[in-house]
Motif scaffolding. Structure first.
Motif, PDB file in Angstrom:
ATOM      1  N   ARG A 253       0.136   5.365  -5.050  1.00  0.00           N
ATOM      2  CA  ARG A 253      -0.632   5.106  -3.651  1.00  0.00           C
ATOM      3  C   ARG A 253      -2.023   4.774  -3.883  1.00  0.00           C
ATOM      4  O   ARG A 253      -2.515   3.722  -3.587  1.00  0.00           O
TER       5      ARG A 253
ATOM      6  N   GLU B  62      -3.776   1.006  -4.015  1.00  0.00           N
ATOM      7  CA  GLU B  62      -4.847   0.383  -3.039  1.00  0.00           C
ATOM      8  C   GLU B  62      -6.156   0.196  -3.928  1.00  0.00           C
ATOM      9  O   GLU B  62      -6.781  -0.776  -3.670  1.00  0.00           O
TER      10      GLU B  62
ATOM     11  N   ILE C  71       8.275   4.462   0.816  1.00  0.00           N
ATOM     12  CA  ILE C  71       7.147   4.846   1.550  1.00  0.00           C
ATOM     13  C   ILE C  71       5.902   4.252   1.052  1.00  0.00           C
ATOM     14  O   ILE C  71       5.074   4.017   1.823  1.00  0.00           O
TER      15      ILE C  71
ATOM     16  N   ARG D 203       5.887   0.592   2.324  1.00  0.00           N
ATOM     17  CA  ARG D 203       5.563   0.347   3.709  1.00  0.00           C
ATOM     18  C   ARG D 203       4.131   0.911   4.065  1.00  0.00           C
ATOM     19  O   ARG D 203       3.421   0.182   4.914  1.00  0.00           O
TER      20      ARG D 203
ATOM     21  N   ILE E  96       2.147  -2.063   6.022  1.00  0.00           N
ATOM     22  CA  ILE E  96       1.819  -2.536   7.448  1.00  0.00           C
ATOM     23  C   ILE E  96       0.119  -2.475   7.659  1.00  0.00           C
ATOM     24  O   ILE E  96      -0.081  -3.206   8.510  1.00  0.00           O
TER      25      ILE E  96
ATOM     26  N   LEU F 226      -0.223  -6.182   7.405  1.00  0.00           N
ATOM     27  CA  LEU F 226       0.097  -7.022   8.603  1.00  0.00           C
ATOM     28  C   LEU F 226      -1.005  -6.722   9.633  1.00  0.00           C
ATOM     29  O   LEU F 226      -1.137  -7.334  10.649  1.00  0.00           O
ATOM     30  N   ASN F 227      -1.557  -5.384   9.529  1.00  0.00           N
ATOM     31  CA  ASN F 227      -2.519  -5.351  10.922  1.00  0.00           C
ATOM     32  C   ASN F 227      -3.712  -6.480  10.578  1.00  0.00           C
ATOM     33  O   ASN F 227      -4.240  -6.665  11.596  1.00  0.00           O
TER      34      ASN F 227
ATOM     35  N   GLU G 148      13.068  -2.709   9.465  1.00  0.00           N
ATOM     36  CA  GLU G 148      11.658  -2.454   9.923  1.00  0.00           C
ATOM     37  C   GLU G 148      10.357  -3.299   9.420  1.00  0.00           C
ATOM     38  O   GLU G 148       9.830  -3.996  10.191  1.00  0.00           O
TER      39      GLU G 148
ATOM     40  N   ALA H 106      10.894  -6.675  10.892  1.00  0.00           N
ATOM     41  CA  ALA H 106      10.639  -6.880  12.334  1.00  0.00           C
ATOM     42  C   ALA H 106       9.119  -6.857  12.234  1.00  0.00           C
ATOM     43  O   ALA H 106       8.534  -7.584  13.008  1.00  0.00           O
ATOM     44  N   GLU H 107       8.611  -5.920  11.459  1.00  0.00           N
ATOM     45  CA  GLU H 107       6.911  -5.958  11.512  1.00  0.00           C
ATOM     46  C   GLU H 107       6.414  -7.265  11.153  1.00  0.00           C
ATOM     47  O   GLU H 107       5.198  -7.810  11.763  1.00  0.00           O
TER      48      GLU H 107
END
Lengths: 783, 390
Positions: free
Chosen positions: A358, A362, A430, A433, A437, A440-441, A484, A487-488
């Motif tokens: 993670r 990043e 995980i 995702r 997200i 996408l924000n 999910e 959809a996002e």
């Protein structure tokens, strides 16, 4: 830590208990071995060996162990070996082997006298029982012993290899027994090899800990170590199982309690080593996991950490495919992971894996792709110029992540955590995702910004980037999160799409709100026309996307009963009879393409707006020029772009050209019909005679009118060269022949000289030259 | 997964449109409106007093204050309030009503708060990732200690995870401010054998740089004033109520869940004492503020009930681990067994609750985005604002 060895070394004794209670502070040190302590540890180790060393001779001294301080620990060993020897003297070679081995490191030790004494007492008491039991188990031991019997060159230390074989053998037998359920009622024999094995593993561990050996330098050595770890795990598992199976039974049988204690200590000893080994592996695993990131950090920060951390790895000369682990590292990681998982340390392993990845992901987004997170609130407050720069970075990040990085992560997880495929998948899920997200924000937050025409294209770029990934998501993401993620992504895409539609529809507003009352000088192309047409031309480069967005959105509109009907006809009245046909065809088009309909609407609004603006000119001719200019500009732009031409259609363009010709004709009539009337022979032949005053008047009027036209219309602007020349040619064709024939016919009636000069100011060529100066937008002084 | 609002939207709109038709068919629409407003206020009050009573009821059926289950109920209330709010203020309304003063000022302010709440949602989502990290550490502890015979190795294993757990609880909160620099581990290879000081690193993703939950909630609170005089009977009132609900819930989430940068997180929350609907909220706010003050001094990762309990257990288990000697004393062991079982129970609760909570927060996010758009469309129509504010 020093106790470790003693714990297992004497693990069949209660002795460890006493040692521990006598020396609790040492215990506190636990897992993490300080380097300084290692030397000491070695002393203890050898101590232990010393004892073992003397073991054979001790057999006779058994009855009076108090004299032999420090030897007590070995009692246990004896106990074990005793029965064997009693029955068959096969144990001998092994003993020898043990005896010889530690001599190299022989060192002296004095401590623990007291404790040892106590232990021995206890030991003595329990010994007989032990023996009994052992006898019961002869069958089993026999097998084990036989295997240990393999000839060993005396005077050599027990090699890890050999002991490992013994352990494997032991484990195999256990396994077989388990299969056959034979050992249900038997108690456990703890072969001596375990003790030695643990000792040797610890020795190896110490080498790693003291940096004598570095992980990853010698693959074989690492492999041997991992095999040992695996044996430890198996032993541990076995003893736990055993413990569980025998717990109740042993509680019942009082006399076996001691054995239970003995097993417990063995379990404890193995457990301690296991924890130490696992802790070490976890750390190595973490370091390996962080390798690409560390390398990367060094690149970014100058080579401050290079020395130690990357020493073991050759500097990556070739660019390694994301996520930047060499094949070798991945194998290494996967081996460690396997060992940890086997030992029941899956949680630790996955934890390290998840956190490392993670952070690495990043960091890489930031350092490699230059992507920075911006909060939604901040996005709303940022000026567009800054935001505009963020968008390509975001698009690039999005594409890179979804096309290269995510698949890379998926592969990495699958290869490193191959043992636990489901866990690997879920960890990847995980991670992806957690990355997706927030990305996408940003898209959502851009879609939320204040609408403005210039944003359309960037929004559509983002829309396309999102749209293009959705079909791949089935492969990209694990099943559990596919829907999910889809959809996002679809949601963010829809927000962008809606915003794009709204922005495009805002064109209507920007046309409607353009209500300036100042006519453009010279009837030139209105800035609004330029803006709208250029905008539409750009927009039509996104034609397919816009079509899609409009279709999507009209669906939403229909579903959303609370919103206004966007495509209702309000100000859409036909401007002239020609339009009726067209309107029908527009209606049809509207059904199949809401975007085309919207485009049509914009064009019509623009037309009617321009018509209004044309009326601002006092001169009809100038308003014709204005309409021609703008009309020509529009047609040129549309013809210049295949996409927009497609949408508007051939009919529409033909209609526009017809309109332009009408304006052209109107202009000619407005400007030139009067002047042509001066050149008409009508009224100049009065019974064959030419009345001179009338003729003079005609010439004067023509000159004046022409000069006036030249003066004003050379200030008018026709910037389209073709249109300009068309106009000039058509004017010349209208005026020159008429003037030429007028001159030819009537110039003779004027007196040559002054009179001719005064009335015939222009030759036909002059007129032509002056006509060529029209619509230049420059004042031309009269000659 | 509730991500797309389109589907939810369908059913929701269905409900609303029935209602709208009723409104339109009424002649005395003004009276109807007043009735609607009163009903809305009443419902808000009722919902929060239910939330309050669940925390005070002694029987175990209630959900403890700031537990995962309670937070999920809280978010449910937010979704309900929001739907009703939209029905009252937005649906079937003449756009011009919405654009006239004082709404022309109050509504954009509300929408601004809505945008800010989205960031809080995202920060909290990240915070829940951190909580899950704690959960995994606790699971290690449970795995390690839930064996027999319990030996030194297992206790050391548990101790390591416990130390990481406790450290994460202290520092999870502050990672955002420290930037991306994290514990590096060159130490051991570089020669200092300091493995002990290299804990399992915390899992903290950050929001944008410099983003601060405390500042965000603070700016959401600013200008939040109850409408006065004639305004108080109009649409400004439900907008004010909704703003308050939104801010209160975001405030609670920040208090409960690890969040980037909470320095200066205010416990003072200006809630209007004169309104009945606000009373349960005030009571809840006071309770939470009290909890916050209690924990503020010793560093606080969030008031989440499960986390709080986890921390207590962790402290006690660390004590146990520190004094552990093999073989364990039976008495002590029984006690530890109980604690381990409780820890396992918490892990299980987290395992079951965190993900739905995260998804619910995401649902709030989408819902709130959606209604903001709807408000902007209406404002657009009103023509007073040719382009959206905010």
């Amino acid at each position: 830590m020093e106790n470790n060895l003693e714990n297992f070394g004497s693990s069949a004794h209660e002795e460890a208990k006493t040692i521990n209670s006598g020396d609790p502070s040492v215990r506190e040190e636990k897992v993490d071995v300080k380097r300084e302590e290692e030397a000491e540890k070695k002393v203890v180790n050898s101590e232990d060996l010393d004892k073992r060393d003397e073991e054979p001779q001790e057999e006779e001294k058994k009855e009076e162990p108090k004299e032999e301080e420090k030897k007590e620990e070995l009692k246990e060993e004896e106990k074990k070996e005793e029965p064997k020897q009693e029955e068959e003297n096969k144990e001998e070679p092994k003993q020898e082997e043990e005896k010889e081995e530690p001599k190299q490191e022989e060192k002296k030790e004095e401590p623990k006298e007291e404790e040892n004494k106590e232990e021995t007492k206890e030991e003595e008491k329990e010994e007989p029982k032990e023996e009994e039991k052992k006898e019961e188990e002869t069958e089993k031991t026999e097998e084990t012993d036989e295997t240990e019997e393999t000839p060993i060159v005396p005077a050599t230390p027990p090699s890890l290899e050999k002991v490992s074989e013994d352990i494997d053998q032991f484990l195999m037998i256990l396994h077989e027994n388990n299969e056959a359920k034979e050992n249900k009622n038997t108690t456990l024999e703890i072969p001596n090899c375990i003790r030695i094995f643990l000792y040797l593993v610890e020795e190896k561990m110490v080498k790693y800990d003291s940096n004598e050996v570095k992980w990853g330098e010698k693959t074989e050595e690492d492999a041997v170590f991992l095999e040992c770890v695996s044996r430890i795990s198996k032993l541990m598992k076995h003893f736990f199982d055993y413990y569980e199976a025998h717990q109740q039974e042993e509680e019942r049988e009082d006399d076996k309690k001691k054995v239970k204690g003995k097993t417990d200590f063995m379990i404890n000893g193995i457990g301690v080593i296991q924890q130490r080994v696992m802790s070490f592996l976890e750390e190595e695993f973490r370091l390996l996991m962080e390798e690409p990131r560390n390398q990367h950090k060094q690149d970014a920060k100058g080579k401050q950490h290079v020395a130690e951390s990357s020493e073991s790895e050759p500097p990556a000369e070739t660019v390694i495919e994301y996520p930047g682990y060499t094949e070798e590292t991945i194998t290494n990681l996967s081996n460690i992971a396997k060992a940890m998982i086997e030992g029941g340390y899956e949680n630790e392993c996955c934890q390290v894996y998840a956190i490392s990845r993670r952070h690495a992901f990043e960091d890489a987004m930031h350092h490699i792709l230059g992507y920075d997170k911006i909060s939604i609130d901040e996005v709303q407050r940022m000026p567009w110029e800054s935001l505009e720069r963020e968008i390509p970075t975001w698009i690039n990040t999005w594409k890179e992540c979804t096309s290269v990085w995510f698949p890379g992560e998926k592969r990495l997880a699958a290869s490193v955590l191959a043992e636990v495929a489901n866990t690997a998948t879920s960890l990847y899920g995980i991670l992806s995702r957690g990355i997706l997200i927030p990305l996408l924000n940003f898209a959502e937050s851009i879609a939320m910004t204040k609408r403005a025409g210039e944003k359309l294209f960037k929004l559509l770029d983002m829309y396309e980037a999102l749209r293009d990934v959705v079909p791949n998501m089935d492969i990209l993401f694990p099943n559990e999160i596919v829907s999910e993620m889809k959809a996002e992504t679809t949601s963010a895409k829809c927000r962008l799409g809606e915003a794009a539609v709204l922005i495009f529809c805002d064109l209507e507003n920007s046309i409607k709100s353009e209500t300036g009352k100042t006519p453009v000088a010279g009837g030139a192309v209105h800035p609004l026309t330029r803006y709208i047409m250029n905008y539409l031309r750009l927009a039509c480069e996104y034609k397919d996307t816009l079509e899609e967005v409009f279709k999507e959105h009209s669906k939403i509109e229909r579903a959303d009963s609370t919103s206004r009907p966007r495509y209702s006809d309000d100000g859409n009245k036909p401007k002239n009879p020609n339009n009726n046909n067209n309107n029908n065809s527009n209606k049809q088009k509207e059904d199949e393409s809401p975007f085309a309909a919207q485009l049509m609407r914009v064009m019509e609004l623009l037309d009617s707006n321009l018509e209004g603006k044309a009326k601002l000119y006092r001169e009809v001719a100038l308003s014709c020029i204005f309409m021609m200019n703008n009309g020509r500009y529009i047609v040129q732009k549309i013809k210049g772009s295949a996409e927009i031409y497609d949408v508007m259609g051939e009919t529409w363009c033909r209609k526009r050209s017809t309109e332009l010709r009408t304006y052209h004709k109107n202009y000619q009539v407005e400007t030139w019909s009067k002047i042509l009337s001066y050149l008409s022979p009508k009224g100049l032949s009065d019974n064959g005679k030419v009345p001179k005053p009338v003729l003079k008047e005609r010439f004067k009027s023509f000159n004046a009118a022409f000069e006036e036209i030249h003066k004003t219309q050379s200030l008018w602007v026709v910037s389209d060269e073709q249109l300009q020349s068309e106009l000039r040619v058509s004017i010349s064709a209208l005026v020159i022949p008429a003037y030429r024939s007028f001159l030819g016919r009537f110039s003779q009636y004027l007196d040559p000289g002054r009179q001719t000069e005064k009335y015939i100011k222009y030759q036909a060529e002059d007129v032509e030259n002056y006509i060529d100066e029209l619509f230049d937008g420059n004042p031309h002084g009269r000659r | 997964m509730p991500a797309t609002t389109e589907n939810n939207q369908g059913s929701f709109l269905g409900r609303i449109s029935i209602r709208r038709n009723q409104v339109l068919s009424m002649d005395g629409s003004h009276e109807q409106e007043i009735e609607d407003l009163e009903l809305f206020q009443k419902h808000v009050g009722d919902r929060f007093s239910e939330l309050l009573s669940s925390t005070t009821s002694d029987d175990s059926s209630g959900d403890a204050l700031l537990s995962i289950a309670w937070l999920r109920r809280l978010l449910d209330e937010l979704l309900c309030c929001e739907a009703e709010f939209k029905a009252v203020v937005l649906m079937g309304r003449d756009p011009s009503q919405i654009a006239k003063p004082p709404l022309d000022k109050v509504l954009p302010e509300f929408l601004d708060r809505v945008v800010k709440s989205l960031d809080v949602c995202n920060a909290v989502t990240l915070g829940l990732d951190a909580v899950r990290n704690l959960q995994r550490l606790a699971e290690i502890v449970v795995t390690a200690l839930d064996v027999a015979p319990l030996g030194d190795g297992q206790v050391r294993r548990a101790k390591k995870a416990l130390s990481a757990l406790v450290a994460a609880m202290l520092h999870e909160d502050n990672v955002g401010t420290k930037g991306t620099e994290r514990t590096r581990s060159f130490g051991r290879r570089a020669g200092n054998n300091n493995k002990t000081t290299a804990p399992i690193r915390s899992l903290s993703s950050t929001m944008a740089r410099n983003w601060s939950a405390a500042k965000q909630i603070h700016s959401m609170m600013s200008n939040l004033a109850a409408p006065r005089g004639a305004e108080s009977s109009g649409l400004a009132q439900p907008i004010y109520i909704m703003s308050t609900v939104l801010v209160f819930i975001m405030w609670t989430l920040i208090a409960a869940i690890p969040c980037q940068e909470r320095n200066g997180f205010g416990t003072h929350f200006p809630l209007p004492r004169q309104f009945t609907w606000a009373q349960p909220m005030i009571a809840l706010q006071e309770k939470i503020a009290e909890e916050w003050k209690k924990k503020e001094k010793k560093g606080n990762v969030g008031l989440l009930e499960e986390m709080h309990r986890m921390e207590k257990l962790a402290q006690s288990l660390i004590e146990f681990a520190d004094s552990f000697q093999f073989p364990a004393e039976t008495d002590r062991l029984d006690e530890v067994k109980k604690q381990v079982a409780e820890l396992g129970e918490i892990c299980k609760k987290m395992d079951q609750g965190l993900e739905p909570l995260q998804q619910q927060i995401r649902e709030v996010f989408h819902r709130v985005v959606r209604s903001r758009t709807e408000f902007l469309v209406v404002l657009d129509q009103a023509g007073k604002l040719s382009t959206p504010t905010v």
